[in-house]
Structures are given as structure tokens and as C-alpha cells.
Scaffold this motif. Structure first.
Motif, mmCIF file in Angstrom:
data_model
loop_
_atom_site.group_PDB
_atom_site.id
_atom_site.type_symbol
_atom_site.label_atom_id
_atom_site.label_comp_id
_atom_site.label_asym_id
_atom_site.label_seq_id
_atom_site.Cartn_x
_atom_site.Cartn_y
_atom_site.Cartn_z
ATOM 1 N N ALA A 31 126.368 48.633 23.686
ATOM 2 C CA ALA A 31 126.329 49.489 23.990
ATOM 3 C C ALA A 31 127.452 49.980 24.355
ATOM 4 C CB ALA A 31 124.938 49.828 25.260
ATOM 5 N N ASN A 32 128.592 50.184 24.028
ATOM 6 C CA ASN A 32 130.243 50.888 24.478
ATOM 7 C C ASN A 32 130.884 50.278 23.167
ATOM 8 O OD1 ASN A 32 130.793 52.060 27.241
ATOM 9 N ND2 ASN A 32 129.487 50.360 26.905
ATOM 10 N N HIS A 33 131.022 51.619 22.690
ATOM 11 C CA HIS A 33 132.525 52.080 21.624
ATOM 12 C C HIS A 33 133.629 51.109 22.245
ATOM 13 C CE1 HIS A 33 130.191 54.148 19.142
ATOM 14 N NE2 HIS A 33 129.901 55.005 19.953
ATOM 15 N N MET A 34 134.382 50.483 21.988
ATOM 16 C CA MET A 34 135.938 49.946 22.336
ATOM 17 C C MET A 34 137.152 50.440 21.951
ATOM 18 S SD MET A 34 134.565 48.427 25.223
ATOM 19 C CE MET A 34 135.909 48.010 25.816
ATOM 20 N N GLY A 35 137.738 50.686 22.581
ATOM 21 C CA GLY A 35 139.450 51.186 22.051
ATOM 22 C C GLY A 35 140.374 50.222 22.463
ATOM 23 N N TRP A 36 141.592 50.723 22.014
ATOM 24 C CA TRP A 36 142.845 50.121 22.787
ATOM 25 C C TRP A 36 144.028 51.416 22.525
ATOM 26 C CZ3 TRP A 36 143.557 45.352 24.944
ATOM 27 C CH2 TRP A 36 143.282 44.413 24.625
ATOM 28 N N GLU A 46 148.133 57.383 23.353
ATOM 29 C CA GLU A 46 147.558 57.619 22.001
ATOM 30 C C GLU A 46 146.354 56.326 21.318
ATOM 31 O OE1 GLU A 46 150.533 56.998 18.742
ATOM 32 O OE2 GLU A 46 151.324 55.669 19.382
ATOM 33 N N LEU A 47 145.896 56.864 20.493
ATOM 34 C CA LEU A 47 144.447 55.853 20.439
ATOM 35 C C LEU A 47 145.185 54.802 19.137
ATOM 36 C CD1 LEU A 47 141.578 54.998 19.831
ATOM 37 C CD2 LEU A 47 141.152 56.710 18.771
ATOM 38 N N VAL A 48 145.262 53.722 19.574
ATOM 39 C CA VAL A 48 145.534 52.509 18.520
ATOM 40 C C VAL A 48 144.019 51.880 17.264
ATOM 41 C CG1 VAL A 48 146.568 50.338 17.922
ATOM 42 C CG2 VAL A 48 147.388 51.704 19.919
ATOM 43 N N ALA A 49 143.140 51.583 17.555
ATOM 44 C CA ALA A 49 142.676 51.319 17.477
ATOM 45 C C ALA A 49 141.070 51.343 18.319
ATOM 46 C CB ALA A 49 142.188 50.157 16.882
ATOM 47 N N VAL A 50 139.417 51.267 17.427
ATOM 48 C CA VAL A 50 138.232 51.298 18.092
ATOM 49 C C VAL A 50 137.463 50.388 17.366
ATOM 50 C CG1 VAL A 50 136.560 52.864 18.048
ATOM 51 C CG2 VAL A 50 138.731 53.989 18.572
ATOM 52 N N ILE A 51 136.536 49.956 18.004
ATOM 53 C CA ILE A 51 135.716 49.255 17.083
ATOM 54 C C ILE A 51 133.871 50.412 17.666
ATOM 55 C CG2 ILE A 51 134.979 47.239 18.878
ATOM 56 C CD1 ILE A 51 134.540 46.008 15.689
ATOM 57 N N THR A 52 133.272 50.362 16.802
ATOM 58 C CA THR A 52 132.049 51.144 17.575
ATOM 59 C C THR A 52 131.028 50.027 17.595
ATOM 60 O OG1 THR A 52 130.969 51.154 14.799
ATOM 61 C CG2 THR A 52 132.297 53.029 15.364
ATOM 62 N N THR A 57 135.870 50.328 12.132
ATOM 63 C CA THR A 57 136.326 50.625 12.547
ATOM 64 C C THR A 57 137.325 51.430 12.331
ATOM 65 O OG1 THR A 57 137.141 49.318 10.925
ATOM 66 C CG2 THR A 57 136.388 47.992 13.236
ATOM 67 N N ASN A 58 138.190 51.843 12.951
ATOM 68 C CA ASN A 58 139.290 52.769 13.193
ATOM 69 C C ASN A 58 141.146 53.081 13.562
ATOM 70 O OD1 ASN A 58 138.352 55.347 11.155
ATOM 71 N ND2 ASN A 58 136.606 55.198 12.340
ATOM 72 N N TYR A 59 141.718 53.219 12.892
ATOM 73 C CA TYR A 59 142.711 52.747 12.672
ATOM 74 C C TYR A 59 143.563 54.023 13.170
ATOM 75 C CZ TYR A 59 141.923 47.917 12.225
ATOM 76 O OH TYR A 59 140.638 46.633 12.465
ATOM 77 N N ALA A 60 144.853 54.084 13.647
ATOM 78 C CA ALA A 60 146.210 55.324 13.893
ATOM 79 C C ALA A 60 146.677 54.730 12.642
ATOM 80 C CB ALA A 60 146.982 54.470 14.845
ATOM 81 N N LYS A 64 147.819 50.674 10.940
ATOM 82 C CA LYS A 64 147.113 50.167 9.636
ATOM 83 C C LYS A 64 147.435 49.628 9.005
ATOM 84 C CE LYS A 64 143.874 54.776 8.863
ATOM 85 N NZ LYS A 64 143.706 55.454 7.933
ATOM 86 N N GLY A 65 146.853 48.402 8.426
ATOM 87 C CA GLY A 65 146.985 47.100 7.604
ATOM 88 C C GLY A 65 148.081 46.322 8.210
ATOM 89 N N ARG A 66 148.097 46.980 9.638
ATOM 90 C CA ARG A 66 148.627 45.627 10.742
ATOM 91 C C ARG A 66 148.264 45.498 11.558
ATOM 92 N NH1 ARG A 66 153.348 46.925 13.482
ATOM 93 N NH2 ARG A 66 152.733 49.271 13.489
ATOM 94 N N PHE A 67 147.475 45.382 12.289
ATOM 95 C CA PHE A 67 146.580 45.505 13.585
ATOM 96 C C PHE A 67 144.806 45.434 12.949
ATOM 97 C CE2 PHE A 67 149.513 47.773 17.175
ATOM 98 C CZ PHE A 67 150.504 46.455 16.286
ATOM 99 N N THR A 68 144.754 44.574 13.477
ATOM 100 C CA THR A 68 143.262 44.556 13.916
ATOM 101 C C THR A 68 142.097 44.426 14.550
ATOM 102 O OG1 THR A 68 142.899 43.089 11.765
ATOM 103 C CG2 THR A 68 141.713 43.256 12.370
ATOM 104 N N ILE A 69 141.207 45.389 15.017
ATOM 105 C CA ILE A 69 140.538 45.064 16.126
ATOM 106 C C ILE A 69 139.512 44.370 16.225
ATOM 107 C CG2 ILE A 69 139.747 47.505 15.512
ATOM 108 C CD1 ILE A 69 139.321 48.048 18.877
ATOM 109 N N SER A 70 138.865 43.376 17.066
ATOM 110 C CA SER A 70 137.734 43.056 16.412
ATOM 111 C C SER A 70 136.438 42.575 18.230
ATOM 112 C CB SER A 70 137.871 41.781 16.415
ATOM 113 O OG SER A 70 138.668 40.740 16.575
#
Length: 122
Positions: A31-36, A46-52, A57-60, A64-70
Motif C-alpha cells: 500500500a506504499n509508494h517506495m522511493g530512493w 534529491e529524488l532518485v527513483a520511485v516505484i508506485t 516507475t519514475n527516475y531523475a 535514467k538509463g543507468r538505475f533501475t528501481i524494483s
């Protein structure tokens, strides 16, 4: 008691990879959006990445293209795979959680981890 415990930080050469993990407890993970987020010395966090909660997903732009959130709901863990690391990625990386999307992307999430240091040598 809510806990977000990060791990996986360390020292790596430029061009290398690291995978950060954040294990959550005390929250309904699904039930929580998670972020780095990250904070370099002398700079704002600063916000790096979010997974809803829906898995989007969204990235700074800088990662982009280098980091992956999961995330893994069964393990209540969110990951940040960081590839092609650059010197400017050096920072303390923080895990964050909030059931409100505006809070997780707005820098004011309800819960923060203690942070893990990532140092990239040039």
C-alpha cells in the motif's frame, strides 16, 4: 514500529555497479509508494527513483538509463540497481515510503531509512 533498513552501499570504481536493498517492516508494503533519495555533501536531498503501488516507475534525469528501481512485495523489499556509476553519484542513499504519491515524490515521505553510503571513485 516502522523500519526501513537499507543495505548494499559501498565503494566502487566509476563504471561499476551496485545494488541497494531496502527491507521494510511495520508497514503494509503493497500500500506504499517506495522511493530512493540521495544526498551528496553540501547538497540538498534529491529524488532518485520511485516505484508506485501500481508498479510504475519514475527516475531523475541524471540516472535514467543507468538505475533501475524494483520491488518484491513478498519480501517487502525495494531495490535500486545502479549501473555505469559516476563520481557524481557519490551520496548517502535513503529509502522512503508513503501511501501518498504526492509525499513520496515531494520529498516529505512519512518514513525514511537511515541511509547507506555510496562512494564512486573516479
Amino acid at each position: 514500529q516502522v523500519q526501513l533498513v537499507e543495505s548494499g552501499g559501498g565503494l566502487v570504481q566509476a563504471g561499476g555497479s551496485l545494488r541497494l536493498s531496502c527491507a521494510a517492516s511495520g508497514i503494509i508494503f503493497s500500500a506504499n509508494h517506495m522511493g530512493w533519495y540521495r544526498q551528496a555533501p553540501g547538497k540538498q536531498r534529491e529524488l532518485v527513483a520511485v516505484i508506485t503501488v501500481a508498479g510504475s516507475t519514475n527516475y531523475a534525469d541524471s540516472v535514467k538509463g543507468r538505475f533501475t528501481i524494483s520491488s518484491d512485495n513478498a519480501k517487502k523489499t525495494v531495490y535500486l540497481q545502479m549501473n555505469s556509476l559516476k563520481f557524481e553519484d557519490t551520496a548517502v542513499y535513503y529509502c522512503a515510503a508513503d501511501p501518498r504519491h504526492s509525499r513520496i515524490v515531494g520529498g516529505t515521505p512519512q518514513h525514511w531509512g537511515q541511509g547507506t553510503q555510496v562512494t564512486v571513485s573516479s
